[in-house]
Every structure is written in C-alpha cells, then in structure tokens.
Design a protein around this motif. Structure first.
Motif, short mmCIF file in Angstrom:
data_model
loop_
_atom_site.label_atom_id
_atom_site.label_comp_id
_atom_site.label_asym_id
_atom_site.label_seq_id
_atom_site.Cartn_x
_atom_site.Cartn_y
_atom_site.Cartn_z
N LYS A 2 0.93 -0.55 -0.01
CA LYS A 2 -0.21 0.29 0.47
C LYS A 2 0.30 0.54 0.30
CE LYS A 2 -3.66 2.19 2.33
NZ LYS A 2 -4.75 2.03 2.87
N LEU A 3 0.12 2.11 -1.10
CA LEU A 3 1.23 2.94 -1.16
C LEU A 3 0.68 4.60 -0.12
CD1 LEU A 3 2.06 4.18 -4.81
CD2 LEU A 3 3.74 2.83 -2.74
N PRO A 4 1.07 5.47 0.87
CA PRO A 4 0.73 6.21 1.49
C PRO A 4 0.10 7.44 0.35
CG PRO A 4 3.17 6.54 1.45
CD PRO A 4 3.01 5.56 0.40
N VAL A 5 -0.96 8.24 1.43
CA VAL A 5 -2.22 9.27 0.68
C VAL A 5 -1.93 9.85 1.53
CG1 VAL A 5 -4.57 9.59 0.09
CG2 VAL A 5 -3.98 7.56 -0.16
N GLU A 6 -2.24 11.47 0.83
CA GLU A 6 -1.78 12.53 1.49
C GLU A 6 -3.62 13.48 1.60
OE1 GLU A 6 -1.00 15.07 4.39
OE2 GLU A 6 0.08 13.51 3.96
N TYR A 38 8.62 7.01 -6.72
CA TYR A 38 8.10 7.25 -6.05
C TYR A 38 7.78 8.70 -6.06
CZ TYR A 38 8.30 2.53 -4.61
OH TYR A 38 7.84 0.84 -4.05
N ARG A 39 6.74 9.05 -6.34
CA ARG A 39 6.20 10.49 -6.36
C ARG A 39 5.31 10.81 -4.87
NH1 ARG A 39 5.40 9.20 -11.73
NH2 ARG A 39 6.41 10.33 -12.78
N LEU A 40 6.70 11.28 -4.29
CA LEU A 40 5.92 11.08 -2.84
C LEU A 40 5.01 11.84 -2.29
CD1 LEU A 40 9.29 10.76 -1.34
CD2 LEU A 40 7.83 8.96 -1.28
N VAL A 41 3.82 11.34 -2.04
CA VAL A 41 3.88 12.91 -1.04
C VAL A 41 3.54 12.62 0.87
CG1 VAL A 41 1.48 11.99 -2.76
CG2 VAL A 41 1.13 10.93 -0.41
N GLY A 42 4.49 12.73 0.72
CA GLY A 42 5.25 13.01 2.20
C GLY A 42 6.51 12.47 2.07
N SER A 43 7.22 12.27 3.71
CA SER A 43 8.26 11.43 3.95
C SER A 43 8.80 10.37 3.03
CB SER A 43 8.72 11.98 5.26
OG SER A 43 9.90 11.55 6.18
N SER A 44 10.38 10.60 3.36
CA SER A 44 10.58 9.26 1.77
C SER A 44 10.46 7.71 3.18
CB SER A 44 11.88 9.35 0.99
OG SER A 44 13.00 10.14 1.98
N GLU A 45 10.99 8.40 4.50
CA GLU A 45 11.68 7.35 5.48
C GLU A 45 10.56 6.20 5.63
OE1 GLU A 45 14.39 5.26 6.81
OE2 GLU A 45 14.65 7.08 5.65
N PRO A 46 9.34 6.97 5.27
CA PRO A 46 7.89 5.51 6.06
C PRO A 46 7.74 4.71 5.09
CG PRO A 46 7.28 7.58 7.05
CD PRO A 46 8.64 8.18 6.15
N LEU A 47 7.97 5.40 3.83
CA LEU A 47 8.20 4.44 2.38
C LEU A 47 9.48 3.37 2.44
CD1 LEU A 47 6.59 4.28 -0.39
CD2 LEU A 47 7.79 5.79 -1.60
N LYS A 48 10.71 3.90 2.02
CA LYS A 48 11.92 3.08 2.63
C LYS A 48 11.65 2.14 3.40
CE LYS A 48 16.62 3.40 2.76
NZ LYS A 48 18.23 4.10 3.13
N MET A 60 19.29 -4.82 -0.26
CA MET A 60 20.16 -4.44 0.59
C MET A 60 20.86 -3.60 -0.55
SD MET A 60 22.28 -8.18 1.67
CE MET A 60 22.76 -8.77 -0.39
N GLY A 61 20.20 -3.95 -1.92
CA GLY A 61 21.15 -2.28 -2.49
C GLY A 61 19.83 -1.01 -2.85
N LEU A 62 19.27 -1.56 -1.71
CA LEU A 62 18.33 -0.15 -1.68
C LEU A 62 18.70 1.52 -1.37
CD1 LEU A 62 15.34 0.77 -1.78
CD2 LEU A 62 14.83 0.57 0.55
N SER A 63 18.31 2.36 -2.45
CA SER A 63 18.78 3.87 -2.23
C SER A 63 17.86 4.64 -2.97
CB SER A 63 20.55 3.76 -3.32
OG SER A 63 20.12 3.80 -4.28
N LEU A 64 18.15 5.65 -2.12
CA LEU A 64 17.44 6.69 -3.00
C LEU A 64 17.87 7.86 -3.31
CD1 LEU A 64 14.97 7.33 0.49
CD2 LEU A 64 14.29 5.96 -1.58
N CYS A 65 17.76 7.92 -4.63
CA CYS A 65 18.71 9.43 -5.21
C CYS A 65 18.11 9.80 -5.92
CB CYS A 65 18.48 7.77 -7.16
SG CYS A 65 18.74 6.79 -7.34
#
Length: 125
Positions: A2-6, A38-48, A60-65
């Motif tokens: 589930k993706l965040p909703v604002e 991901y086009r975020l609607v809030g902070s990136s940390e909860p999604l990560k 393991m190789g997850l990075s936020l570019c």
C-alpha cells in the motif's frame, strides 16, 4: 504494498522505469535489478521502511537517488485547480516571488496528437 495517501493531494504514485536481469534467455537469472520512481506525498522514510519490510533482504541495494519535497502553489483567484503527479523547477526558483503554475487546461482535454479537443479558456483550439 500500500502506498501513502495525503488528504487533499492524493496518493503516492509508482512508475517501474527499468527492469534488468539475467544472462541469456535459456538461463534462470542469478540477479536482477529494477529502478522505481515514487512520486511522494510525504516523507520518504516511512516508504523506505515499508519497502524493506516487504522485500526483506532483497532491499540490500536500496538507495534513494533523489528526493524532491511536495510543493503546493498558491491559488489564483477562483480558478479551478488540480493535483498533478509530476515535479517542477518552481522550488528552485525562490528569488522570483510567489510561484504560480498555470497550464493550458486539463490534460484530459488533449487528443493523442496534442491538440486541444475543445476550446480552452483563451478561445484557441
């Protein structure tokens, strides 16, 4: 997942832009890689954290570019508005005064050729 909703803005959107893997068509792949936007609607940390929880050790190789904060423009009079899932340079143009993002109208009015299918507010076709 589930993706965040604002409220008032809508959902986070996901685009799977690149998928790579394998060595040959007749060989079971020993590795794979994907690039997601991901086009975020809030902070990136909860999604990560959610991604890591869902895919476990595969993250393991997850990075936020790159991260761009959600940006809301001012309203101009009583003109109709909409929320669009794209980014803009407006946050980088801080010395230009109050930013406004004005377009030709709804994207739903465009034909596949890019011509407006009905008259817009300027009276052009």
């Amino acid at each position: 997942m589930k993706l965040p909703v604002e409220d008032g803005i809508g959902p986070c959107t996901l685009n799977i832009g690149v998928i790579e893997g394998g060595r040959a068509p007749n060989v079971i792949p020993d590795k794979a890689r994907a690039q997601l936007l991901y086009r975020l609607v809030g902070s990136s940390e909860p999604l990560k954290q959610e991604i890591v929880a869902v895919v476990g050790d595969l993250a393991m190789g997850l990075s936020l570019c790159s991260k761009f904060r959600l940006f809301a423009c001012a309203l101009l009079m009583a003109l109709p508005t909409m929320v669009a899932a794209f980014t803009t340079d407006i946050p980088a143009l801080s010395n230009w005064g109050q930013p406004l993002l004005v377009g030709p109208g709804s994207i739903t009015l465009l034909t596949p050729t890019g011509n407006s299918s009905r008259r817009n507010s300027c009276g052009r076709r």
